[in-house]
Scaffold this active site. Structure first.
Site, PDB file in Angstrom:
ATOM      1  N   PHE A  63       0.828  -1.205   0.000  1.00 41.35           N
ATOM      2  CA  PHE A  63       0.000   0.000   0.000  1.00 41.35           C
ATOM      3  C   PHE A  63       0.866   1.260   0.000  1.00 41.35           C
ATOM      4  O   PHE A  63       0.453   2.315  -0.533  1.00 41.35           O
ATOM      5  CB  PHE A  63      -0.915  -0.019   1.235  1.00 41.35           C
ATOM      6  CG  PHE A  63      -1.976   1.043   1.238  1.00 41.35           C
ATOM      7  CD1 PHE A  63      -3.122   0.897   0.485  1.00 41.35           C
ATOM      8  CD2 PHE A  63      -1.823   2.185   2.012  1.00 41.35           C
ATOM      9  CE1 PHE A  63      -4.103   1.881   0.495  1.00 41.35           C
ATOM     10  CE2 PHE A  63      -2.796   3.169   2.034  1.00 41.35           C
ATOM     11  CZ  PHE A  63      -3.941   3.021   1.265  1.00 41.35           C
ATOM     12  N   ILE A  88      -0.786 -11.704  -1.433  1.00 42.64           N
ATOM     13  CA  ILE A  88      -1.270 -13.077  -1.621  1.00 42.64           C
ATOM     14  C   ILE A  88      -2.710 -13.157  -1.130  1.00 42.64           C
ATOM     15  O   ILE A  88      -2.995 -12.902   0.045  1.00 42.64           O
ATOM     16  CB  ILE A  88      -0.360 -14.064  -0.869  1.00 42.64           C
ATOM     17  CG1 ILE A  88       1.074 -13.957  -1.420  1.00 42.64           C
ATOM     18  CG2 ILE A  88      -0.884 -15.495  -0.992  1.00 42.64           C
ATOM     19  CD1 ILE A  88       2.110 -14.787  -0.676  1.00 42.64           C
ATOM     20  N   HIS A  94      -7.912  -8.064   2.917  1.00 45.06           N
ATOM     21  CA  HIS A  94      -8.188  -6.933   2.034  1.00 45.06           C
ATOM     22  C   HIS A  94      -7.220  -6.920   0.840  1.00 45.06           C
ATOM     23  O   HIS A  94      -6.678  -5.908   0.452  1.00 45.06           O
ATOM     24  CB  HIS A  94      -8.245  -5.598   2.755  1.00 45.06           C
ATOM     25  CG  HIS A  94      -7.224  -5.371   3.818  1.00 45.06           C
ATOM     26  ND1 HIS A  94      -6.948  -6.261   4.819  1.00 45.06           N
ATOM     27  CD2 HIS A  94      -6.422  -4.309   4.047  1.00 45.06           C
ATOM     28  CE1 HIS A  94      -6.022  -5.756   5.612  1.00 45.06           C
ATOM     29  NE2 HIS A  94      -5.676  -4.589   5.161  1.00 45.06           N
ATOM     30  N   PHE A 119       5.862  -1.714 -12.455  1.00 45.33           N
ATOM     31  CA  PHE A 119       4.974  -2.418 -11.518  1.00 45.33           C
ATOM     32  C   PHE A 119       5.509  -3.828 -11.278  1.00 45.33           C
ATOM     33  O   PHE A 119       5.373  -4.713 -12.126  1.00 45.33           O
ATOM     34  CB  PHE A 119       3.570  -2.470 -12.126  1.00 45.33           C
ATOM     35  CG  PHE A 119       2.538  -3.119 -11.261  1.00 45.33           C
ATOM     36  CD1 PHE A 119       1.895  -2.398 -10.267  1.00 45.33           C
ATOM     37  CD2 PHE A 119       2.196  -4.444 -11.436  1.00 45.33           C
ATOM     38  CE1 PHE A 119       0.926  -2.997  -9.463  1.00 45.33           C
ATOM     39  CE2 PHE A 119       1.229  -5.055 -10.644  1.00 45.33           C
ATOM     40  CZ  PHE A 119       0.591  -4.322  -9.655  1.00 45.33           C
TER      41      PHE A 119
HETATM   42  C1  DLZ Z   1      -2.236  -5.147   5.858  1.00 43.80           C
HETATM   43  C2  DLZ Z   1      -1.630  -5.920   4.757  1.00 43.80           C
HETATM   44  C3  DLZ Z   1      -2.144  -7.167   4.423  1.00 43.80           C
HETATM   45  C4  DLZ Z   1      -3.275  -7.780   5.162  1.00 43.80           C
HETATM   46  N1  DLZ Z   1      -1.577  -7.914   3.432  1.00 43.80           N
HETATM   47  C5  DLZ Z   1      -0.521  -7.419   2.742  1.00 43.80           C
HETATM   48  C6  DLZ Z   1       0.073  -8.168   1.700  1.00 43.80           C
HETATM   49  O1  DLZ Z   1      -0.298  -9.312   1.384  1.00 43.80           O
HETATM   50  N2  DLZ Z   1       1.117  -7.607   1.034  1.00 43.80           N
HETATM   51  C7  DLZ Z   1       1.583  -6.367   1.318  1.00 43.80           C
HETATM   52  O2  DLZ Z   1       2.533  -5.907   0.645  1.00 43.80           O
HETATM   53  N3  DLZ Z   1       1.046  -5.638   2.323  1.00 43.80           N
HETATM   54  C8  DLZ Z   1       0.020  -6.138   3.029  1.00 43.80           C
HETATM   55  N4  DLZ Z   1      -0.541  -5.418   4.059  1.00 43.80           N
HETATM   56  C9  DLZ Z   1       0.093  -4.158   4.467  1.00 43.80           C
HETATM   57  C10 DLZ Z   1      -0.381  -2.918   3.689  1.00 43.80           C
HETATM   58  O3  DLZ Z   1       0.257  -2.905   2.409  1.00 43.80           O
HETATM   59  C11 DLZ Z   1       0.012  -1.647   4.454  1.00 43.80           C
HETATM   60  O4  DLZ Z   1       1.389  -1.669   4.749  1.00 43.80           O
HETATM   61  C12 DLZ Z   1      -0.767  -1.466   5.745  1.00 43.80           C
HETATM   62  O5  DLZ Z   1      -2.162  -1.547   5.515  1.00 43.80           O
HETATM   63  C13 DLZ Z   1      -0.439  -0.119   6.429  1.00 43.80           C
HETATM   64  O6  DLZ Z   1      -0.821   0.972   5.591  1.00 43.80           O
END
Ligand code: DLZ
Length: 164
Positions: A63, A88, A94, A119
């Site tokens: 994110f 994954i 989410h 990307f």
């Molecule tokens: C929270 C979250 C989840 C559940 N899964 C992943 C993932 O599979 N891969 C990933 O890169 N990041 C994940 N995150 C973290 C979010 O990208 C983010 O860092 C948090 O929601 C904090 O903003």
């Protein structure tokens, strides 16, 4: 077209010598992201990008990749950025939110800044699929592919500099 240790092809004569490349890595699923980063290293090296011209930074998760890319792109210190992450589905409630926002944000950053952003986020059903897309030398590695994309797009941007 020439190919390396991956499934994509680089245009003939593509040369990354002298280019400065930013790599933003997510810490989530870091064993997979490390494999992608190794592919990036092989790809950049095969195109002549020097290790000292690669800026490597980390962000918490996928994110945050667009913001990491924005910071590097706006710094004026890189010609292109590569974002690496792994989302994954089976492990992430989410999934769609994280993967979708990361993709949209990366596109927004490259269009807003004029600095190409590749990307390199694996969005997979399970870990096995992620491993299959981040293989070692001789196998398919999306990180390697993004190195080719970053160099190709950086050269295109240099060829047609913005007039504004
Ligand atoms: C929270 C979250 C989840 C559940 N899964 C992943 C993932 O599979 N891969 C990933 O890169 N990041 C994940 N995150 C973290 C979010 O990208 C983010 O860092 C948090 O929601 C904090 O903003």
């Amino acid at each position: 077209m020439t190919t390396g240790d991956h499934g994509a092809a680089a245009p003939p004569g593509l040369d990354g010598t002298g280019l400065r490349i930013g790599v933003v890595r997510a810490r989530w699923n870091s064993p997979i992201v490390d494999r992608l980063a190794a592919g990036v290293g092989r790809g950049l090296s095969s195109l002549g990008v020097r290790p000292e011209d690669v800026v490597d930074v980390e962000v918490p998760g996928s994110f945050e990749l667009p913001m990491g890319a924005r910071i590097l792109a706006a710094s004026g210190k890189v010609d292109a950025v590569i974002c690496l992450g792994s989302v994954i589905r089976g492990e992430t409630s989410h999934y769609d939110l994280v993967a979708g926002q990361a993709a949209a944000g990366i596109q927004e950053v490259q269009l807003a800044t004029g600095v190409p952003v590749a990307f390199g986020i694996l969005t997979t059903e399970d870990e096995a699929q992620a491993l299959a897309r981040s293989e070692d030398v001789g196998g398919h590695n999306v990180g390697y592919d993004t190195a080719v994309v970053a160099v190709e797009m950086a050269r295109l941007a240099q060829q047609y500099p913005s007039s504004s």
